[in-house]
Design a protein around this motif. Structure first.
Motif, PDB file in Angstrom:
ATOM      1  N   TYR A   1     -24.672  25.080   6.497  1.00  0.00           N
ATOM      2  CA  TYR A   1     -23.354  25.566   6.912  1.00  0.00           C
ATOM      3  C   TYR A   1     -23.544  26.610   8.008  1.00  0.00           C
ATOM      4  CZ  TYR A   1     -19.180  28.475   7.004  1.00  0.00           C
ATOM      5  OH  TYR A   1     -18.093  29.205   7.418  1.00  0.00           O
TER       6      TYR A   1
ATOM      7  N   SER B   1     -21.215  29.443  10.147  1.00  0.00           N
ATOM      8  CA  SER B   1     -19.911  30.082  10.330  1.00  0.00           C
ATOM      9  C   SER B   1     -19.488  30.040  11.794  1.00  0.00           C
ATOM     10  CB  SER B   1     -19.962  31.530   9.839  1.00  0.00           C
ATOM     11  OG  SER B   1     -20.880  32.286  10.618  1.00  0.00           O
TER      12      SER B   1
ATOM     13  N   GLY C   1     -18.192  26.459  11.829  1.00  0.00           N
ATOM     14  CA  GLY C   1     -17.327  26.125  10.700  1.00  0.00           C
ATOM     15  C   GLY C   1     -17.668  24.791  10.068  1.00  0.00           C
TER      16      GLY C   1
ATOM     17  N   SER D   1     -20.094  22.075   7.904  1.00  0.00           N
ATOM     18  CA  SER D   1     -21.077  22.009   6.825  1.00  0.00           C
ATOM     19  C   SER D   1     -21.597  20.582   6.701  1.00  0.00           C
ATOM     20  CB  SER D   1     -20.466  22.451   5.493  1.00  0.00           C
ATOM     21  OG  SER D   1     -19.420  21.565   5.101  1.00  0.00           O
TER      22      SER D   1
ATOM     23  N   SER E   1     -20.151  25.531  -2.274  1.00  0.00           N
ATOM     24  CA  SER E   1     -18.756  25.756  -1.901  1.00  0.00           C
ATOM     25  C   SER E   1     -18.694  26.615  -0.647  1.00  0.00           C
ATOM     26  CB  SER E   1     -18.002  26.440  -3.040  1.00  0.00           C
ATOM     27  OG  SER E   1     -16.741  26.888  -2.616  1.00  0.00           O
ATOM     28  N   VAL E   2     -18.050  26.090   0.412  1.00  0.00           N
ATOM     29  CA  VAL E   2     -17.901  26.846   1.649  1.00  0.00           C
ATOM     30  C   VAL E   2     -17.014  28.073   1.412  1.00  0.00           C
ATOM     31  CG1 VAL E   2     -17.017  26.758   4.008  1.00  0.00           C
ATOM     32  CG2 VAL E   2     -18.305  24.822   3.090  1.00  0.00           C
ATOM     33  N   LYS E   3     -16.001  27.937   0.565  1.00  0.00           N
ATOM     34  CA  LYS E   3     -15.140  29.077   0.254  1.00  0.00           C
ATOM     35  C   LYS E   3     -15.931  30.187  -0.432  1.00  0.00           C
ATOM     36  CE  LYS E   3     -10.758  26.556  -0.155  1.00  0.00           C
ATOM     37  NZ  LYS E   3      -9.616  26.222  -1.046  1.00  0.00           N
ATOM     38  N   ALA E   4     -16.870  29.791  -1.296  1.00  0.00           N
ATOM     39  CA  ALA E   4     -17.672  30.791  -1.996  1.00  0.00           C
ATOM     40  C   ALA E   4     -18.627  31.500  -1.035  1.00  0.00           C
ATOM     41  CB  ALA E   4     -18.453  30.136  -3.134  1.00  0.00           C
TER      42      ALA E   4
ATOM     43  N   ALA F   1     -18.013  32.469   1.887  1.00  0.00           N
ATOM     44  CA  ALA F   1     -17.265  33.567   2.506  1.00  0.00           C
ATOM     45  C   ALA F   1     -17.275  34.823   1.641  1.00  0.00           C
ATOM     46  CB  ALA F   1     -15.832  33.120   2.780  1.00  0.00           C
ATOM     47  N   LYS F   2     -17.535  34.657   0.338  1.00  0.00           N
ATOM     48  CA  LYS F   2     -17.595  35.788  -0.588  1.00  0.00           C
ATOM     49  C   LYS F   2     -19.029  36.185  -0.907  1.00  0.00           C
ATOM     50  CE  LYS F   2     -13.248  34.326  -2.748  1.00  0.00           C
ATOM     51  NZ  LYS F   2     -12.597  33.911  -4.027  1.00  0.00           N
TER      52      LYS F   2
END
Length: 388
Positions: free
Chosen positions: A179, A181, A184, A186, A192-195, A197-198
């Motif tokens: 992935y 950033s 954007g 993957s 998880s791409v959303k994860a 970000a965290k």
């Protein structure tokens, strides 16, 4: 062309968390004073200080100086890496420490021109990036869900973050996920791409198979820093052990009985099986005898990737074998202790009346034959009498 060799020198150092200007807690050591930043390493610690192993190394950013994109950073900062490992394998953390000298240094083209660190020096640093795994080594059964943990933290929002997962297995390296950033985009699955970000780049393995075994590598790259952690995944499935006889076996002297011990559904292949014989008579030796007449089957491959093996022997007991216990003992890497399955043998004498059974059967046969023949002989007709 002269090639400079890197020489490593082991020295005692301490890690201390506090504010700039704090006095070292151990003045006889080199002290790395980690000051407050957005990357709070302490929140990831588990266990007491006596369970931690710490290694500190200088870190080279490359031949061309690059300024770290956070407040207060300089092009000629000194860099160190610190790796903390839990002695029981609960986690491993690598984080990068940045030290800004009071007087900027000239460009340092190689290791030998680094600014020296003297004994008892205090190096004031800031943690700027961290990569962590709570699963540095995993043992899991077949056909199970498993998540390999990989977390990271950076002291600024990066537009050029890259996360990758690779699997190294039997000399082959394959990419599982990537992935960026910056784009954007993957590739692959399991993360998880959303994860991300965290700060969570953990990899989920839906169902473990034989091909899942190997070394997984999670890599996080935030220019100009790259860090990775290797995680060994080993498949372990304990055997299920069973006998083809009950816990109490009664046989007559000389009677033949095959006894099977089956270890089923284990992984990996290596398993140790043996049959033991020991007396239960009070006062007798308790040292078990390892039977030498045991025969082993071939390893059988099961549809789920596990293996099965049978160890059997033919039991033809004498009266002296009565009261002995026979035990099948199975050892495997997936077991903390061997599995033991036993039966106790009871031996009786041959029945003494058996010797006259054949004569009795002969006599009964003759009597039956005579009785059948007698019924088959026709009777003489009765006479008819009358008056003349």
């Amino acid at each position: 062309m002269k090639v400079n060799e890197t020489k490593y020198q082991l020295r005692d150092a301490g890690l201390q968390f506090g504010q700039p200007g704090d006095s070292p807690l151990h003045s006889e050591l080199i002290t790395f004073l980690v000051t407050a930043s957005k990357v709070d390493v302490r929140r990831y610690f588990k266990g007491g200080l006596d369970t931690l192993q710490c290694e500190l190394h200088r870190h080279r950013m490359g031949g061309t100086p690059v300024r770290w994109p956070s407040l207060g950073a300089q092009e000629h900062d000194n860099w160190f890496t610190c790796t903390l490992r839990h002695t029981e394998g609960l986690f491993v953390i690598t984080y990068f420490l940045r030290h800004s000298p009071s007087v900027p240094n000239v460009v340092q083209p190689d290791f030998q021109q680094w600014v020296p660190v003297a004994d008892r020096d205090t190096i004031t640093t800031t943690a700027v990036m961290m990569v962590l795994s709570h699963t540095p080594s995993v043992e899991v059964g077949l056909m199970k869900e498993q998540t390999l943990n990989c977390e990271f933290a950076v002291d600024h929002k990066s537009a050029h973050l890259t996360v990758e997962w690779h699997l190294q297995r039997k000399g082959h390296r394959s990419k599982l996920f990537s992935y960026s950033s910056h784009t954007g985009q993957s590739e692959g699955s399991g993360v998880s791409v959303k994860a991300i970000a965290k700060g969570d780049a953990s990899l989920k393995i839906p169902l473990t198979r034989e091909t899942s075994e190997g070394t997984y590598v999670c890599s996080v790259h935030v220019p100009p820093i790259s860090s990775s952690h290797s995680m060994a995944l080993q498949l372990m499935e304990p055997p299920r052990v069973s006998l083809n006889v009950n816990s109490q076996v009664s046989l007559s002297e000389g009677e033949l009985q095959r006894v099977d011990c089956e270890a089923a559904g284990f992984y990996p292949l290596d398993v140790h099986m043996e049959w033991l014989k020991e007396s239960l008579t009070p006062g007798a030796s308790r040292m078990p005898e390892v039977l030498k007449v045991v025969t082993f089957s071939n390893h059988r491959n099961n549809p789920d990737g596990t293996y099965s093996l049978t160890a059997h022997f033919l039991l033809k007991p004498t009266l002296q074998d009565s009261g002995y216990r026979y035990t099948c003992r199975v050892s495997h890497d997936a077991l903390q202790m061997p599995i033991r399955k036993s039966f106790t043998l009871s031996v009786t004498e041959k029945d003494s009346y058996l010797w006259y059974i054949p004569p009795i059967l002969t006599i009964l046969g003759i009597l039956g034959f005579l009785l059948i023949r007698r019924r088959a002989v026709p009777k003489a007709p009765k006479g008819v009498y009358g008056r003349a």
